[in-house]
Design an enzyme around this catalytic site. Structure first.
Site, PDB file in Angstrom:
ATOM      1  N   THR A 100       0.676  -1.394   0.025  1.00 50.48           N
ATOM      2  CA  THR A 100      -0.064   0.162   0.225  1.00 50.48           C
ATOM      3  C   THR A 100       0.874   1.026  -0.192  1.00 50.48           C
ATOM      4  OG1 THR A 100      -1.309   0.874   1.162  1.00 50.48           O
ATOM      5  CG2 THR A 100       0.057  -0.527   2.782  1.00 50.48           C
ATOM      6  N   ASP A 101       0.103   2.657  -0.517  1.00 46.75           N
ATOM      7  CA  ASP A 101       0.390   3.947  -0.832  1.00 46.75           C
ATOM      8  C   ASP A 101       1.385   4.361   1.074  1.00 46.75           C
ATOM      9  OD1 ASP A 101      -1.931   4.009   0.268  1.00 46.75           O
ATOM     10  OD2 ASP A 101      -1.587   5.903  -1.838  1.00 46.75           O
ATOM     11  N   GLU A 102       0.242   3.475   1.942  1.00 45.59           N
ATOM     12  CA  GLU A 102       0.195   4.603   3.105  1.00 45.59           C
ATOM     13  C   GLU A 102       1.157   4.024   4.083  1.00 45.59           C
ATOM     14  OE1 GLU A 102      -3.218   3.770   5.846  1.00 45.59           O
ATOM     15  OE2 GLU A 102      -4.337   3.891   4.448  1.00 45.59           O
ATOM     16  N   TYR A 147      -1.554  -0.488  10.906  1.00 46.32           N
ATOM     17  CA  TYR A 147      -2.116  -1.417   9.609  1.00 46.32           C
ATOM     18  C   TYR A 147      -0.838  -0.722   9.350  1.00 46.32           C
ATOM     19  CZ  TYR A 147      -3.740  -1.536   4.862  1.00 46.32           C
ATOM     20  OH  TYR A 147      -3.369  -2.127   3.519  1.00 46.32           O
ATOM     21  N   LYS A 171       2.450  -3.497   7.253  1.00 48.82           N
ATOM     22  CA  LYS A 171       2.491  -4.104   5.783  1.00 48.82           C
ATOM     23  C   LYS A 171       3.494  -3.348   5.797  1.00 48.82           C
ATOM     24  CE  LYS A 171      -0.123  -4.461   2.724  1.00 48.82           C
ATOM     25  NZ  LYS A 171      -0.922  -5.898   2.301  1.00 48.82           N
TER      26      LYS A 171
HETATM   27  P1  NAD Z   1      -9.773  -6.885   2.675  1.00 48.25           P
HETATM   28  O1  NAD Z   1      -9.700  -6.637   4.075  1.00 48.25           O
HETATM   29  O2  NAD Z   1     -11.129  -6.911   1.448  1.00 48.25           O
HETATM   30  O3  NAD Z   1      -9.258  -8.591   1.944  1.00 48.25           O
HETATM   31  C1  NAD Z   1      -8.175  -9.302   2.378  1.00 48.25           C
HETATM   32  C2  NAD Z   1      -8.336 -10.916   2.261  1.00 48.25           C
HETATM   33  O4  NAD Z   1      -7.393 -11.758   2.662  1.00 48.25           O
HETATM   34  C3  NAD Z   1      -9.931 -11.401   2.952  1.00 48.25           C
HETATM   35  O5  NAD Z   1     -10.554 -12.514   2.132  1.00 48.25           O
HETATM   36  C4  NAD Z   1      -9.615 -12.149   3.955  1.00 48.25           C
HETATM   37  O6  NAD Z   1      -9.983 -13.301   4.848  1.00 48.25           O
HETATM   38  C5  NAD Z   1      -7.754 -12.779   3.819  1.00 48.25           C
HETATM   39  N1  NAD Z   1      -6.973 -12.842   5.299  1.00 48.25           N
HETATM   40  C6  NAD Z   1      -6.570 -12.488   6.351  1.00 48.25           C
HETATM   41  N2  NAD Z   1      -5.773 -12.899   6.693  1.00 48.25           N
HETATM   42  C7  NAD Z   1      -5.674 -13.370   6.536  1.00 48.25           C
HETATM   43  C8  NAD Z   1      -4.819 -14.765   6.801  1.00 48.25           C
HETATM   44  N3  NAD Z   1      -4.147 -14.660   7.336  1.00 48.25           N
HETATM   45  N4  NAD Z   1      -4.180 -16.007   6.044  1.00 48.25           N
HETATM   46  C9  NAD Z   1      -5.036 -16.125   4.810  1.00 48.25           C
HETATM   47  N5  NAD Z   1      -6.434 -15.389   4.362  1.00 48.25           N
HETATM   48  C10 NAD Z   1      -6.246 -14.124   5.107  1.00 48.25           C
HETATM   49  O7  NAD Z   1      -8.605  -6.298   1.621  1.00 48.25           O
HETATM   50  P2  NAD Z   1      -8.449  -5.754   0.050  1.00 48.25           P
HETATM   51  O8  NAD Z   1      -8.960  -4.655   0.505  1.00 48.25           O
HETATM   52  O9  NAD Z   1      -9.082  -6.425  -0.805  1.00 48.25           O
HETATM   53  O10 NAD Z   1      -6.278  -5.921   0.182  1.00 48.25           O
HETATM   54  C11 NAD Z   1      -6.407  -6.836  -0.236  1.00 48.25           C
HETATM   55  C12 NAD Z   1      -4.442  -6.504   0.053  1.00 48.25           C
HETATM   56  O11 NAD Z   1      -4.015  -5.397  -0.801  1.00 48.25           O
HETATM   57  C13 NAD Z   1      -4.038  -6.027   1.333  1.00 48.25           C
HETATM   58  O12 NAD Z   1      -2.559  -6.932   1.204  1.00 48.25           O
HETATM   59  C14 NAD Z   1      -4.254  -4.549   1.633  1.00 48.25           C
HETATM   60  O13 NAD Z   1      -3.610  -4.193   2.439  1.00 48.25           O
HETATM   61  C15 NAD Z   1      -3.437  -3.828   0.139  1.00 48.25           C
HETATM   62  N6  NAD Z   1      -3.968  -2.725  -0.912  1.00 48.25           N
HETATM   63  C16 NAD Z   1      -5.827  -2.629  -0.406  1.00 48.25           C
HETATM   64  C17 NAD Z   1      -5.587  -1.560  -0.545  1.00 48.25           C
HETATM   65  C18 NAD Z   1      -7.341  -1.127  -0.670  1.00 48.25           C
HETATM   66  O14 NAD Z   1      -8.099   0.334  -0.859  1.00 48.25           O
HETATM   67  N7  NAD Z   1      -8.101  -1.588  -0.170  1.00 48.25           N
HETATM   68  C19 NAD Z   1      -5.341  -0.909  -1.024  1.00 48.25           C
HETATM   69  C20 NAD Z   1      -3.977  -0.714  -1.646  1.00 48.25           C
HETATM   70  C21 NAD Z   1      -2.847  -2.513  -1.332  1.00 48.25           C
HETATM   71  O1  DAU Z   2      -3.640   3.917   0.301  1.00 47.25           O
HETATM   72  C1  DAU Z   2      -4.155   2.000   0.433  1.00 47.25           C
HETATM   73  C2  DAU Z   2      -5.424   1.774   1.443  1.00 47.25           C
HETATM   74  O2  DAU Z   2      -6.428   2.721   1.231  1.00 47.25           O
HETATM   75  C3  DAU Z   2      -5.510   0.908   1.154  1.00 47.25           C
HETATM   76  O3  DAU Z   2      -3.902   0.109   1.961  1.00 47.25           O
HETATM   77  C4  DAU Z   2      -6.116   0.052   2.914  1.00 47.25           C
HETATM   78  O4  DAU Z   2      -6.602  -1.091   2.986  1.00 47.25           O
HETATM   79  C5  DAU Z   2      -7.427   0.703   2.326  1.00 47.25           C
HETATM   80  O5  DAU Z   2      -8.424   0.729   3.716  1.00 47.25           O
HETATM   81  C6  DAU Z   2      -7.864   1.791   2.127  1.00 47.25           C
HETATM   82  O6  DAU Z   2      -7.473   3.108   3.835  1.00 47.25           O
HETATM   83  P1  DAU Z   2      -8.036   4.341   3.963  1.00 47.25           P
HETATM   84  O7  DAU Z   2      -7.592   4.426   5.663  1.00 47.25           O
HETATM   85  O8  DAU Z   2      -7.211   5.034   2.799  1.00 47.25           O
HETATM   86  O9  DAU Z   2      -9.213   4.129   3.049  1.00 47.25           O
HETATM   87  P2  DAU Z   2     -10.804   3.757   4.137  1.00 47.25           P
HETATM   88  O10 DAU Z   2     -11.732   3.761   2.817  1.00 47.25           O
HETATM   89  O11 DAU Z   2     -11.050   3.501   5.527  1.00 47.25           O
HETATM   90  O12 DAU Z   2     -10.759   5.393   4.360  1.00 47.25           O
HETATM   91  C7  DAU Z   2     -10.841   6.422   3.686  1.00 47.25           C
HETATM   92  C8  DAU Z   2     -11.107   8.017   3.832  1.00 47.25           C
HETATM   93  O13 DAU Z   2     -12.034   8.204   4.454  1.00 47.25           O
HETATM   94  C9  DAU Z   2     -10.192   8.528   5.248  1.00 47.25           C
HETATM   95  O14 DAU Z   2      -9.164   9.276   4.938  1.00 47.25           O
HETATM   96  C10 DAU Z   2     -11.050   8.268   6.250  1.00 47.25           C
HETATM   97  C11 DAU Z   2     -12.330   8.974   5.615  1.00 47.25           C
HETATM   98  N1  DAU Z   2     -13.039   7.789   6.240  1.00 47.25           N
HETATM   99  C12 DAU Z   2     -13.409   6.545   6.458  1.00 47.25           C
HETATM  100  C13 DAU Z   2     -14.271   6.206   7.359  1.00 47.25           C
HETATM  101  C14 DAU Z   2     -14.869   4.636   7.021  1.00 47.25           C
HETATM  102  C15 DAU Z   2     -13.959   8.951   6.687  1.00 47.25           C
HETATM  103  O15 DAU Z   2     -14.470  10.002   6.607  1.00 47.25           O
HETATM  104  N2  DAU Z   2     -15.600   8.022   7.488  1.00 47.25           N
HETATM  105  C16 DAU Z   2     -15.236   7.432   7.204  1.00 47.25           C
HETATM  106  O16 DAU Z   2     -16.321   6.874   7.733  1.00 47.25           O
END
Ligand code: NAD
Ligand code: DAU
Length: 354
Positions: free
Chosen positions: A132-134, A158, A162
């Site tokens: 992730t970019d975080e 988190y 990562k």
């Molecule tokens: P998600 O939470 O929707 O899905 C995570 C999946 O991993 C789930 O199906 C869960 O059951 C499985 N999991 C969790 N722990 C596990 C374990 N110990 N063994 C096997 N499976 C396990 O997450 P997502 O949003 O699909 O993100 C997927 C990946 O991409 C993550 O690594 C996250 O850090 C990264 N990522 C997410 C975003 C985003 O915006 N969602 C952006 C950048 C990177």
């Molecule tokens: O940047 C990549 C990341 O993006 C991934 O690594 C994470 O897995 C993914 O969850 C996401 O993280 P964020 O914290 O940016 O996403 P989230 O959807 O939780 O929140 C997006 C923005 O919105 C953040 O600034 C917090 C704000 N927010 C979020 C929620 C859930 C609100 O204002 N209200 C809310 O109820």
């Protein structure tokens, strides 16, 4: 075949569906099925012999060793993680367990598997770690976007977990020569996203006439990427990325949270005029800010474009339109996901504020 982890979650499931739409190469999908894992995401490939689902933990070394020995994947893509920042603030332990310890055990088994390979098979093997970019921390309004050489400065449990996993992956390349690829991506949105994240949460609440919770002043900035574009970027990195390299992936779509929510509200006004409260913007409610809330993320994705020819196909406007339409067309998926655990989370996080 390839082995992917976390393929019942949001991005992993989109990746599996896109992969099988594009290729006949089979996929083994190892997923623990935590609260975020949902087999309904994969309903459209039920019975497809190219997809083998295995419920299990990336940290279960015996299980992982057995899968590798039996199926001999040519590549592994690690999506599995605890992924929600707010949950990591309430309870970091699962994040350390899966993202750090789990990744470590997983890497150990991958290393043993790769070590025992020979010749072309060994040379062609890749381990792609999805991050992730975080991990890069938070930007000021005028700072340049994150590049692959930006120093790590994670701010939440988190992102710290990562970052730790990214460091392990890097070290396994540097020390043992494991052919790894790491991708650091910005915020994804699209079909099958669990409604604890901003965009699906807002959509679900808006059509139900519930408050739309905006943390703090709503001016935090994220760089939004449609999930299908993230999947195509991962395919490009797997196909042609250089072992040991990091690739940033982003949408070039910086938006404040309040702008994102207003855009969704306006779309719903047009597409879902029968909601209990319209215009949907009336539901916007400012709530207590997230602890340690990062102000701005932005990705510089020039490297992946220059070296691998990848760039996003969707603008925020086209991607969010597809996404809103998908959630409206799939009320059964939304109803299925609103499990007891999910309702418990909403109560814990938002209490009487939403
Ligand atoms: P998600 O939470 O929707 O899905 C995570 C999946 O991993 C789930 O199906 C869960 O059951 C499985 N999991 C969790 N722990 C596990 C374990 N110990 N063994 C096997 N499976 C396990 O997450 P997502 O949003 O699909 O993100 C997927 C990946 O991409 C993550 O690594 C996250 O850090 C990264 N990522 C997410 C975003 C985003 O915006 N969602 C952006 C950048 C990177
Ligand atoms: O940047 C990549 C990341 O993006 C991934 O690594 C994470 O897995 C993914 O969850 C996401 O993280 P964020 O914290 O940016 O996403 P989230 O959807 O939780 O929140 C997006 C923005 O919105 C953040 O600034 C917090 C704000 N927010 C979020 C929620 C859930 C609100 O204002 N209200 C809310 O109820």
């Amino acid at each position: 075949m390839i082995l992917i982890t976390g393929g019942a979650g949001f991005i992993g499931a989109n990746f599996v569906l896109d992969w099988l739409a594009d290729s006949d190469e089979p996929v083994i999908n190892l997923d623990k099925l935590t609260y975020a894992g949902n087999l309904h995401n994969l309903a459209s490939i039920e019975g497809d012999a190219r997809h083998l689902f295995v419920q299990g933990d990336i940290g279960d070394r015996a299980l992982v060793a057995g899968l590798l020995a039996e199926h001999r994947p040519r590549a592994v893509i690690n999506f599995a993680a605890e992924s929600h920042v707010d949950r990591s603030i309430h309870g970091p332990e699962d994040f350390i367990q899966t993202n750090v310890v789990g990744t470590f055990h997983f890497l150990e088994e991958i290393r043993a598997y790769w070590n025992a390979m020979e010749g072309i098979e060994k040379a062609g093997f890749r381990f792609l770690h999805v991050s992730t970019d975080e991990v890069y921390g938070s930007l000021g309004p005028d700072d340049a976007a994150f590049t692959e050489t930006t120093a790590y400065a994670p701010n939440s449990p988190y992102s710290a977990s990562k970052a730790a996993s990214d460091h392990l992956v890097r070290a396994y390349h540097h020390t043992y020569g494991l052919p790894v690829l790491t991708t650091n991506c910005s915020n994804n949105y699209g079909p099958y996203q669990f409604p604890e994240k901003l965009i699906p949460l807002v959509m679900m609440n808006a059509v139900a006439g519930k408050p739309l919770p905006i943390y703090g002043d709503g001016l935090n900035v994220r760089d939004w990427l449609y999930v299908g574009d993230h999947c195509s970027a991962i395919r490009a990195v797997l196909a042609a990325g250089k072992a040991g390299e990091v690739y940033n992936i982003g949408g070039c779509n910086e938006k404040t949270n309040i702008d994102v929510v207003r855009t969704i509200c306006a779309m719903l006004d047009a597409l879902h005029p029968g909601s209990p409260v319209t215009p949907h913007e009336k539901l916007i409610t400012h709530v207590k800010d997230r602890a340690g809330h990062d102000r701005r993320y932005a990705i510089d994705a020039h490297k992946i474009e220059r070296e691998l020819g990848w760039r996003p196909q969707e603008t925020f406007e086209t991607g969010i339109r597809k996404t809103v339409a998908w959630y409206l067309a799939n009320p059964d998926w939304v109803a299925n996901i609103a499990t007891g655990e999910y309702r418990h989370w909403v109560e814990k996080q938002y209490g009487s504020q939403a």
